[in-house]
Design a protein around this motif. Structure first.
Motif, PDB file in Angstrom:
ATOM      1  N   HIS A 329       0.838  -1.196   0.000  1.00 38.49           N
ATOM      2  CA  HIS A 329       0.000   0.000   0.000  1.00 38.49           C
ATOM      3  C   HIS A 329       0.875   1.249   0.000  1.00 38.49           C
ATOM      4  N   GLY A 330       0.404   2.306  -0.638  1.00 37.97           N
ATOM      5  CA  GLY A 330       1.211   3.511  -0.796  1.00 37.97           C
ATOM      6  C   GLY A 330       1.796   4.044   0.492  1.00 37.97           C
ATOM      7  N   VAL A 331       0.962   4.223   1.526  1.00 37.80           N
ATOM      8  CA  VAL A 331       1.435   4.767   2.802  1.00 37.80           C
ATOM      9  C   VAL A 331       2.371   3.785   3.486  1.00 37.80           C
ATOM     10  N   VAL A 332       1.970   2.484   3.490  1.00 41.34           N
ATOM     11  CA  VAL A 332       2.805   1.449   4.109  1.00 41.34           C
ATOM     12  C   VAL A 332       4.159   1.364   3.411  1.00 41.34           C
ATOM     13  N   SER A 333       4.124   1.387   2.084  1.00 40.67           N
ATOM     14  CA  SER A 333       5.355   1.338   1.303  1.00 40.67           C
ATOM     15  C   SER A 333       6.258   2.533   1.611  1.00 40.67           C
ATOM     16  N   LEU A 334       5.633   3.695   1.770  1.00 39.38           N
ATOM     17  CA  LEU A 334       6.398   4.904   2.067  1.00 39.38           C
ATOM     18  C   LEU A 334       7.047   4.814   3.442  1.00 39.38           C
ATOM     19  N   ILE A 335       6.297   4.317   4.429  1.00 38.71           N
ATOM     20  CA  ILE A 335       6.824   4.199   5.798  1.00 38.71           C
ATOM     21  C   ILE A 335       7.961   3.179   5.846  1.00 38.71           C
ATOM     22  N   ILE A 336       7.717   1.998   5.263  1.00 40.08           N
ATOM     23  CA  ILE A 336       8.749   0.957   5.250  1.00 40.08           C
ATOM     24  C   ILE A 336       9.968   1.435   4.466  1.00 40.08           C
ATOM     25  N   GLY A 337       9.705   2.088   3.334  1.00 44.08           N
ATOM     26  CA  GLY A 337      10.798   2.606   2.518  1.00 44.08           C
ATOM     27  C   GLY A 337      11.636   3.620   3.270  1.00 44.08           C
ATOM     28  N   PHE A 338      10.974   4.498   4.018  1.00 42.27           N
ATOM     29  CA  PHE A 338      11.697   5.517   4.786  1.00 42.27           C
ATOM     30  C   PHE A 338      12.536   4.874   5.892  1.00 42.27           C
ATOM     31  N   ILE A 339      11.961   3.870   6.576  1.00 46.55           N
ATOM     32  CA  ILE A 339      12.707   3.171   7.632  1.00 46.55           C
ATOM     33  C   ILE A 339      13.920   2.461   7.043  1.00 46.55           C
ATOM     34  N   LEU A 340      13.712   1.750   5.933  1.00 48.10           N
ATOM     35  CA  LEU A 340      14.812   1.037   5.278  1.00 48.10           C
ATOM     36  C   LEU A 340      15.885   2.003   4.790  1.00 48.10           C
ATOM     37  N   PHE A 341      15.430   3.107   4.209  1.00 53.03           N
ATOM     38  CA  PHE A 341      16.374   4.105   3.696  1.00 53.03           C
ATOM     39  C   PHE A 341      17.226   4.669   4.833  1.00 53.03           C
ATOM     40  N   SER A 342      16.598   4.962   5.962  1.00 50.44           N
ATOM     41  CA  SER A 342      17.304   5.534   7.112  1.00 50.44           C
ATOM     42  C   SER A 342      18.287   4.539   7.712  1.00 50.44           C
ATOM     43  N   ILE A 343      17.813   3.285   7.883  1.00 50.53           N
ATOM     44  CA  ILE A 343      18.680   2.257   8.462  1.00 50.53           C
ATOM     45  C   ILE A 343      19.887   2.002   7.570  1.00 50.53           C
ATOM     46  N   ASN A 344      19.639   1.875   6.271  1.00 49.08           N
ATOM     47  CA  ASN A 344      20.740   1.592   5.346  1.00 49.08           C
ATOM     48  C   ASN A 344      21.708   2.766   5.241  1.00 49.08           C
ATOM     49  N   LEU A 345      21.177   3.979   5.286  1.00 50.70           N
ATOM     50  CA  LEU A 345      22.052   5.148   5.239  1.00 50.70           C
ATOM     51  C   LEU A 345      22.965   5.179   6.467  1.00 50.70           C
ATOM     52  N   THR A 346      22.385   4.912   7.636  1.00 46.71           N
ATOM     53  CA  THR A 346      23.174   4.880   8.874  1.00 46.71           C
ATOM     54  C   THR A 346      24.210   3.758   8.843  1.00 46.71           C
ATOM     55  N   ALA A 347      23.769   2.570   8.428  1.00 45.14           N
ATOM     56  CA  ALA A 347      24.678   1.422   8.375  1.00 45.14           C
ATOM     57  C   ALA A 347      25.803   1.660   7.374  1.00 45.14           C
ATOM     58  N   PHE A 348      25.460   2.278   6.237  1.00 47.33           N
ATOM     59  CA  PHE A 348      26.492   2.521   5.233  1.00 47.33           C
ATOM     60  C   PHE A 348      27.482   3.590   5.703  1.00 47.33           C
ATOM     61  N   LEU A 349      26.996   4.566   6.471  1.00 48.37           N
ATOM     62  CA  LEU A 349      27.902   5.569   7.030  1.00 48.37           C
ATOM     63  C   LEU A 349      28.902   4.915   7.989  1.00 48.37           C
ATOM     64  N   PHE A 350      28.417   3.955   8.772  1.00 45.99           N
ATOM     65  CA  PHE A 350      29.324   3.203   9.646  1.00 45.99           C
ATOM     66  C   PHE A 350      30.357   2.446   8.814  1.00 45.99           C
ATOM     67  N   LEU A 351      29.905   1.884   7.693  1.00 49.16           N
ATOM     68  CA  LEU A 351      30.819   1.165   6.813  1.00 49.16           C
ATOM     69  C   LEU A 351      31.852   2.109   6.213  1.00 49.16           C
ATOM     70  N   VAL A 352      31.411   3.313   5.842  1.00 49.36           N
ATOM     71  CA  VAL A 352      32.337   4.312   5.273  1.00 49.36           C
ATOM     72  C   VAL A 352      33.366   4.739   6.314  1.00 49.36           C
ATOM     73  N   VAL A 353      32.907   4.921   7.573  1.00 47.08           N
ATOM     74  CA  VAL A 353      33.843   5.271   8.653  1.00 47.08           C
ATOM     75  C   VAL A 353      34.860   4.151   8.844  1.00 47.08           C
ATOM     76  N   GLY A 354      34.361   2.920   8.857  1.00 42.53           N
ATOM     77  CA  GLY A 354      35.267   1.774   8.975  1.00 42.53           C
ATOM     78  C   GLY A 354      36.237   1.717   7.816  1.00 42.53           C
ATOM     79  N   LEU A 355      35.741   2.026   6.627  1.00 39.94           N
ATOM     80  CA  LEU A 355      36.587   2.066   5.434  1.00 39.94           C
ATOM     81  C   LEU A 355      37.676   3.123   5.584  1.00 39.94           C
ATOM     82  N   GLY A 356      37.287   4.295   6.137  1.00 37.23           N
ATOM     83  CA  GLY A 356      38.272   5.350   6.358  1.00 37.23           C
ATOM     84  C   GLY A 356      39.325   4.943   7.367  1.00 37.23           C
ATOM     85  N   MET A 357      38.921   4.225   8.401  1.00 34.45           N
ATOM     86  CA  MET A 357      39.866   3.764   9.418  1.00 34.45           C
ATOM     87  C   MET A 357      40.859   2.773   8.825  1.00 34.45           C
ATOM     88  N   ILE A 358      40.344   1.843   8.023  1.00 29.14           N
ATOM     89  CA  ILE A 358      41.222   0.868   7.372  1.00 29.14           C
ATOM     90  C   ILE A 358      42.160   1.566   6.392  1.00 29.14           C
TER      91      ILE A 358
END
Length: 364
Positions: A329-358
């Motif tokens: 459903h449009g609203v459900v898809s938007l909510i799930i999409g926003f949660i996934l987008f936020s989680i992945n953005l945060t997780a990828f930032l952690f990966l980028v920081v780890g990449l910078g450390m390495i």
């Protein structure tokens, strides 16, 4: 463009099956001569990927302008229309980073910067010191002279602090004792303190401290360190993206119906989405490079506007693709999409920081 000259013999060199036409009906191998001109290696690579039957170009068009179409079509079982997702991702990744290696998307150069900014500041400090000396040289100091001297002293202190800050960011300077690691400015004192007061984070702190002191002893400039850090991080980026592929798919799997959607399905969506991101980064970098070759304000403004559109489209693309593939459903898809987008953005930032450390530990 030809795939090579056909053999007169009708036996397949791969499986021995009889070949009536161009391809073996048993294994699919093309019945062509085993020896070809040297240029065949390159022409065959391009032809094999683009096929010149519209498959490759149709895949790119749908990947860029029809979010979710490739994934939906593939999961429906129509797998000969477009380039397979794994093959597509590998090819786009190879082309992107190959072109970046030939034409770097950024130029890092600190030559001539830093010291030129400091000269006026040092001159100003000298002038302030001279003014204070002249004011104090008077035989009889009045109240207004004392105020004047105090004001000059305050300005002098502020200027000295500013000069110190500029010195810290002067990329033409080597690492100095002004910057300490956990309060220590050499490896011996740091190791001694670490041995007396061990910490659960020593597995991180000690390697970084040793690398810092190593670079300091070599007298490497700050600008060179930053430049190498960027270069090493960039070379490690393809590995980081490849590592993050299954993590991205895992987050999709967590937030969707396990009976309806398998992990495999999320993997296909992830491959297509990451291929789009790489292609978008390539286009964005190409447009950015174009601004280096023209001084016409209108053209540069138009190019930057297109770049802005691509940035916005990249953010919106995920939500459109997610809606079309998972049919929620449009609203459900938007909510799930926003949660996934936020989680992945945060997780990828952690990966980028780890990449910078390495990448920092890999500097030599």
């Amino acid at each position: 463009m030809s795939h090579g000259k056909l053999r007169e013999e009708k036996d397949c060199l791969n499986c021995g099956h009889t070949v009536e036409e161009k391809y073996c009906p048993n294994c699919g191998q093309q019945n062509i001569q085993t020896r070809q001109p040297f240029h065949y290696l390159f022409t065959h690579f391009v032809e094999d990927f683009t096929h010149y039957d519209g498959q490759f170009w149709g895949t790119l068009k749908n990947l860029l302008f029809k979010p979710g179409k490739l994934t939906t079509t593939y999961l429906e079982g129509k797998r000969q229309i477009f380039v397979p997702p794994v093959k597509l991702y590998i090819f786009v990744s190879f082309i992107t980073f190959f072109l970046f290696a030939l034409f770097p998307p950024f130029n890092i150069n600190f030559e001539g910067k830093g010291s030129s900014k400091l000269l006026p500041q040092k001159s100003k400090i000298t002038e302030l010191q001279k003014a204070i000396t002249d004011a104090r040289a008077k035989e009889k100091l009045e109240y207004k002279d004392s105020l004047y001297i105090n004001k000059l002293n305050a300005v002098l202190q502020d200027s000295a602090k500013l000069n110190e800050i500029e010195g810290t960011f002067d990329m033409n300077k080597s690492l100095d004792d002004d910057i300490k690691v956990s309060g220590y400015n050499n490896k011996k004192s740091f190791d001694s303190a670490a041995a007396k007061n061990p910490s659960s984070f020593d597995f991180i702190n000690i390697p970084f401290a040793h690398k810092y002191f190593e670079l300091k002893e070599k007298g490497i400039k700050k600008g060179d360190i930053l430049k190498k850090l960027f270069e090493t991080s960039f070379h490690n980026l393809p590995k980081a993206l490849f590592i993050y592929l299954p993590i991205f798919a895992l987050f999709l799997w967590i937030f969707h119906n396990k009976k309806k959607w398998w992990y495999f399905d999320h993997g296909i969506f992830t491959l297509h989405y990451f291929a789009f991101l790489l292609l978008n980064i390539l286009i964005f970098s190409f447009l950015n490079k174009l601004t280096d070759f023209t001084d016409i304000g209108f053209i540069n403004g138009l190019i930057r506007f297109i770049m802005l559109v691509f940035m916005i489209y990249s953010a919106v693309y995920f939500f459109i693709a997610h809606r079309r593939v998972y049919h929620s459903h449009g609203v459900v898809s938007l909510i799930i999409g926003f949660i996934l987008f936020s989680i992945n953005l945060t997780a990828f930032l952690f990966l980028v920081v780890g990449l910078g450390m390495i990448s920092f530990l890999m500097i030599h």
